[in-house]
Motif scaffolding. Structure first.
Motif, PDB file in Angstrom:
ATOM      1  N   ASN A 191      26.687 -13.925  86.079  1.00 58.43           N
ATOM      2  CA  ASN A 191      26.852 -14.398  87.440  1.00 58.43           C
ATOM      3  C   ASN A 191      28.254 -14.969  87.653  1.00 58.43           C
ATOM      4  OD1 ASN A 191      25.660 -14.579  89.953  1.00 58.43           O
ATOM      5  ND2 ASN A 191      25.313 -16.793  89.681  1.00 58.43           N
ATOM      6  N   LYS A 192      28.710 -15.699  86.646  1.00 63.22           N
ATOM      7  CA  LYS A 192      30.036 -16.323  86.739  1.00 63.22           C
ATOM      8  C   LYS A 192      31.114 -15.246  86.921  1.00 63.22           C
ATOM      9  CE  LYS A 192      33.291 -19.008  83.886  1.00 63.22           C
ATOM     10  NZ  LYS A 192      34.166 -18.080  83.200  1.00 63.22           N
ATOM     11  N   TYR A 193      30.956 -14.117  86.240  1.00 60.11           N
ATOM     12  CA  TYR A 193      31.959 -13.066  86.340  1.00 60.11           C
ATOM     13  C   TYR A 193      31.703 -12.097  87.478  1.00 60.11           C
ATOM     14  CZ  TYR A 193      34.377 -14.427  82.114  1.00 60.11           C
ATOM     15  OH  TYR A 193      35.119 -15.118  81.205  1.00 60.11           O
ATOM     16  N   LEU A 194      30.468 -11.668  87.590  1.00 56.60           N
ATOM     17  CA  LEU A 194      30.185 -10.554  88.491  1.00 56.60           C
ATOM     18  C   LEU A 194      29.436 -10.952  89.757  1.00 56.60           C
ATOM     19  CD1 LEU A 194      29.174  -7.886  85.826  1.00 56.60           C
ATOM     20  CD2 LEU A 194      31.186  -7.808  87.287  1.00 56.60           C
ATOM     21  N   GLY A 195      29.036 -12.220  89.858  1.00 54.91           N
ATOM     22  CA  GLY A 195      28.269 -12.673  91.023  1.00 54.91           C
ATOM     23  C   GLY A 195      29.076 -12.530  92.311  1.00 54.91           C
ATOM     24  N   ARG A 196      28.366 -12.725  93.427  1.00 53.25           N
ATOM     25  CA  ARG A 196      29.015 -12.554  94.726  1.00 53.25           C
ATOM     26  C   ARG A 196      30.192 -13.511  94.894  1.00 53.25           C
ATOM     27  NH1 ARG A 196      26.989 -13.256  99.852  1.00 53.25           N
ATOM     28  NH2 ARG A 196      25.374 -14.609  99.025  1.00 53.25           N
TER      29      ARG A 196
END
Ligand code: PHE
Length: 335
Positions: A30-35
């Motif tokens: 999430n930290k890298y690819l989240g919105r």
């Protein structure tokens, strides 16, 4: 910007290395690819990139995203599978011994016996456990008023079929189908409607044998059984025959083996007699041959009903038959 993207990728690769927990992995993804993740934030700056460079940067950004997605997916998969990521698989570490199952003692003995019989030219057959009254009794020359048909011993179904009370139900079925000469064994479950104790269960295994050919006599039966028993027990066994009555054999016998626990001296397993009852057998009754469509003037044969469950108990010195079907792992793990 290109440098920033590449740095993001290598940083992610570095961080992901240590991860073994699926929750931490999900947070990191999430930290890298989240919105609102690092990549998204970085890409907002694309408006500051010179117009002609944008397609190149866009392509690099796409590749970085693809690679990150791939890394995270792969890790998720391997963590879910065995709790360890294959990024830190170290082939020099000692192996992890996982507990795996093994064959049930019954299955194992059955396989041994099948192999021994196969070497003597017997074919292994399977057959129905739900049987008609005809094949279970009538075809075997068991009269209507015979106590074996009694509701005490037989599980009757509402349509007058039965749960087979023995594997002998296959004798006439097989003769009808294959004729003579015939050489086969039929291992399988049999059912008796009786109360259970240490030596009786409602469901147990038998292994039936049937050999039909020209000039077959009891000597053939004894030779085959002795050879079989010495294979199973890995020792020379002594057998004896006593007369026994079964409507489908004539003459009929009970074959006993000298007790292997005490070598015939007397012990609780053989009830101090030195002998253990193992196998009813005999020469196939002419009526049974005829019922199977075999000419009883031309052919004769022997049949036996080996108590497979009892043999397993003898071999492994099991003192309660009910343990075998209990599914109790404390029992099963001992084999
Ligand atoms: N079917 C018999 C029983 O279950 C055993 C048997 C088989 C006897 C073959 C003779 C021949 O008791």
């Amino acid at each position: 910007m290109e440098a920033k993207l590449k740095k993001l990728l290598s940083q992610a690769k570095e961080e992901v290395k240590e991860i073994k927990d699926s929750q931490i992995l999900a947070d990191l993804k999430n930290k890298y690819l989240g919105r609102k993740g690092d990549l998204a934030v970085l890409l907002k700056d694309i408006k500051n990139v010179a117009t002609e460079e944008r397609p190149v940067i866009g392509q690099i950004a796409n590749e970085v995203k693809k690679e990150l997605t791939h890394i995270f997916n792969k890790l998720e998969h391997s963590i879910n599978q065995d709790g360890a990521s294959d990024l830190d698989f170290d082939p020099t570490m000692p192996g992890v011994k996982r507990e795996i199952g093994h064959l049930h003692p019954n299955t194992r003995v059955q396989a041994e016996i099948e192999k021994a019989f196969a070497q003597m030219g017997f074919v292994v057959f399977d057959g129905p456990e739900l049987e008609s009254e005809y094949y279970n009794f009538t075809a075997l020359n068991i009269p209507e008023d015979h106590p074996a048909r009694d509701t005490q011993d037989t599980f009757w179904l509402e349509d007058n079929n039965v749960l087979r009370t023995h594997t002998s139900n296959l004798q006439v079925r097989m003769l009808e189908k294959y004729g003579a000469p015939f050489r086969g064994i039929f291992p399988g479950r049999a059912f008796r409607n009786e109360s259970t104790d240490a030596s009786h269960d409602h469901t147990f295994y038998q292994l039936e044998g049937l050999l039909v050919d020209k000039n077959i006599n009891i000597g053939h039966l004894i030779a085959v059984m002795k050879s079989l028993l010495s294979t199973v027990f890995q020792a020379e066994v002594t057998v004896r025959l006593r007369p026994g009555f079964f409507p489908f054999v004539e003459p009929g016998f009970e074959m006993d083996i000298k007790c292997l626990v005490c070598e015939g001296l007397g012990c609780p397993v053989c009830k101090q007699s030195g002998w253990v009852e193992l196998m009813p057998c005999g020469l196939v009754h002419p009526k049974v041959l005829e019922n199977g469509g075999v000419n009883s003037q031309e052919y004769s044969g022997f049949a036996f009903g080996l108590g497979l469950t009892r043999l397993v108990m003898m071999k492994y010195k099991i003192n309660d038959i009910r343990l075998l079907q209990s599914g109790d792992l404390r029992f099963l793990r001992q084999f």
